[in-house]
Design an enzyme around this catalytic site. Sequence first.
Site, PDB file in Angstrom:
ATOM      1  N   PHE A 129       0.614  -0.846  -0.021  1.00 49.29           N
ATOM      2  CA  PHE A 129       0.196   0.205  -0.163  1.00 49.29           C
ATOM      3  C   PHE A 129       1.092   0.971  -0.169  1.00 49.29           C
ATOM      4  O   PHE A 129       2.106   1.450   1.003  1.00 49.29           O
ATOM      5  CB  PHE A 129      -0.589  -0.217   1.179  1.00 49.29           C
ATOM      6  CG  PHE A 129      -2.310   0.914   1.151  1.00 49.29           C
ATOM      7  CD1 PHE A 129      -3.279   1.209   0.359  1.00 49.29           C
ATOM      8  CD2 PHE A 129      -1.873   2.942   1.633  1.00 49.29           C
ATOM      9  CE1 PHE A 129      -4.087   2.179   0.071  1.00 49.29           C
ATOM     10  CE2 PHE A 129      -2.132   3.742   1.307  1.00 49.29           C
ATOM     11  CZ  PHE A 129      -3.722   3.337   0.867  1.00 49.29           C
ATOM     12  N   ASP A 135       8.957   2.510   2.473  1.00 45.83           N
ATOM     13  CA  ASP A 135       8.154   3.317   2.150  1.00 45.83           C
ATOM     14  C   ASP A 135       7.665   2.539   3.912  1.00 45.83           C
ATOM     15  O   ASP A 135       7.398   2.086   4.434  1.00 45.83           O
ATOM     16  CB  ASP A 135       6.668   2.663   1.628  1.00 45.83           C
ATOM     17  CG  ASP A 135       5.631   3.610   1.714  1.00 45.83           C
ATOM     18  OD1 ASP A 135       5.447   4.176   3.336  1.00 45.83           O
ATOM     19  OD2 ASP A 135       3.933   3.512   0.801  1.00 45.83           O
ATOM     20  N   LYS A 137       2.724   9.203   8.596  1.00 48.87           N
ATOM     21  CA  LYS A 137       1.921   8.828   9.502  1.00 48.87           C
ATOM     22  C   LYS A 137       2.029   9.454  10.985  1.00 48.87           C
ATOM     23  O   LYS A 137       1.194  10.856  11.589  1.00 48.87           O
ATOM     24  CB  LYS A 137       1.547   7.409   9.207  1.00 48.87           C
ATOM     25  CG  LYS A 137       0.740   7.197   8.477  1.00 48.87           C
ATOM     26  CD  LYS A 137      -0.239   5.985   8.896  1.00 48.87           C
ATOM     27  CE  LYS A 137      -1.341   5.299   7.430  1.00 48.87           C
ATOM     28  NZ  LYS A 137      -0.733   4.709   6.242  1.00 48.87           N
TER      29      LYS A 137
HETATM   30  C1  LIG Z   1      -1.199   5.488   5.274  1.00 49.22           C
HETATM   31  C2  LIG Z   1      -0.355   4.929   4.400  1.00 49.22           C
HETATM   32  C3  LIG Z   1       0.097   5.711   2.943  1.00 49.22           C
HETATM   33  C4  LIG Z   1      -0.713   6.533   2.333  1.00 49.22           C
HETATM   34  O1  LIG Z   1      -0.175   7.842   3.396  1.00 49.22           O
HETATM   35  P1  LIG Z   1      -1.510   9.229   2.972  1.00 49.22           P
HETATM   36  O2  LIG Z   1      -0.674  10.082   4.009  1.00 49.22           O
HETATM   37  O3  LIG Z   1      -3.262   8.330   3.242  1.00 49.22           O
HETATM   38  O4  LIG Z   1      -1.150   9.244   1.955  1.00 49.22           O
HETATM   39  C5  LIG Z   1       1.210   5.274   1.872  1.00 49.22           C
HETATM   40  N1  LIG Z   1       1.814   4.229   2.118  1.00 49.22           N
HETATM   41  C6  LIG Z   1       1.850   3.042   3.464  1.00 49.22           C
HETATM   42  C7  LIG Z   1       3.008   2.255   3.864  1.00 49.22           C
HETATM   43  C8  LIG Z   1       0.774   3.848   4.490  1.00 49.22           C
HETATM   44  O5  LIG Z   1       0.677   2.822   5.295  1.00 49.22           O
END
Ligand SMILES: *Cc1c(COP(=O)(O)O)cnc(C)c1O
Length: 432
Positions: free
Chosen positions: A138, A223, A252
């Site tokens: 994700f 990420d 986050k």
């Molecule tokens: C939540 C998340 C995103 C996206 O972040 P947003 O602030 O919602 O755009 C990207 N990568 C990972 C691993 C995430 O958990």
Amino acid sequence: MNNAQIVELGKKYVMNTYGRLPISLVKGQGARLWDADGREYLDFLAGLAVNSLGHCHPKVVDALQQQAATLLHVSNLYWIEPQVQLAQVLVENSFADKVFFCNSGAEANEGAIKLARKYAKKTWGSDKYEIITMEKSFHGRTLATVTATAQPKYQKDYEPLPQGFRYVPFGDLKALERAISPHTCAILVEPVQGEGGVNLAEPSFWQGLAKLAAANKLLLIFDEVQCGLGRTGKLFAHEHYGVTPHIMTLAKALAGGAPMGALLATDDVANAFQPGDHASTFGGNPLVAAAAVAVMDVLLNDGLMDNCREMAAYFMGHLRRLQEKYPFITEVRGLGLMVACELDRPGADIVANCLEKGLIINCTAGNVLRFLPPLIINKADVDEAVAVLEEVLASVVAADAANAASVADAASKANTFSAATAKLVPTGGQSQ
Ligand SMILES: *Cc1c(COP(=O)(O)O)cnc(C)c1O
């Protein structure tokens, strides 16, 4: 307004993009939340790994209040003191040399994709643009990051998608090697997959990944939007595996609830961006940057990661005990306080039942209960959460038994099913 009034107004005026639970949370303190009807909850989700210091941490509140009364925003045409301080802390505590600030995880990953392409074209030639990502990953909801997110359910109906992405199963080194083409410039991967079900890969995968990247001249992009910043018991999750990326994204937990993302890179790679190449109006503005400076201070100096590791071991021990007792829990896994129980059935009902009993958890990938408590929780919090969870799991067993009995009853009347098939009939539940 009470819960019902807020829900009614929301349904009328807010776009219907989330399957929201029917309460509104209006106040928080530490690991506790209160809804608009005054009910208290124990928070084992932390705003999806955002509120890692707990709600309204005094140092973050203080930083925000002081900064709000001093300077909320100036443009990035000028140097911003808290932004510069934050960049220094991030660089001094990571592999990186330079930081770019933005407002979300998706925006950070979008920037990472652009930086990787720009660096690769400049360094290796214009035919280097392809990025390999992992199934069940994700990376966000913008068109490029939803394309990087190798899950068809998030991409459906948004075609045509941007080109230049290839997918391999997470943890499959052979597939990764096969996917490398003359066009490949980078591998984008979460050190611990979050949204896709809290999935971990073997240490050997990470060693192999680093070797493949070096041998094929590929950039490694990690990420760490969800798994970074202390969540797994180390500041960055990749530290568990002894591998280092060229680019890393954060968001986050970074500003303790204020919206902020960051893109970190080594000097060599970061230098591919020159003035005018990438930008974000709000990125790293004084308010969010001041909050993030306070977050980093607490994270690095107040023992949160030690507590995270200790509470993680304690919580996992309890969950393993529950797994032995409730066989519909098929696996307990996690790293630090990024924890999951995989079920042999949908988990939405369990989440709703926990909420009714005052515990906030989440279900992802349809059948994976996900726990992301604030890193400040104590043993009493864990005991309370486990007690609620066990009560709900026990009610699932009771419902199963009742269901099996009624199905067996119907079967014996129709004389078509055996009692054994009756056991396979799942209870109700909706996937998210
Ligand atoms: C939540 C998340 C995103 C996206 O972040 P947003 O602030 O919602 O755009 C990207 N990568 C990972 C691993 C995430 O958990």
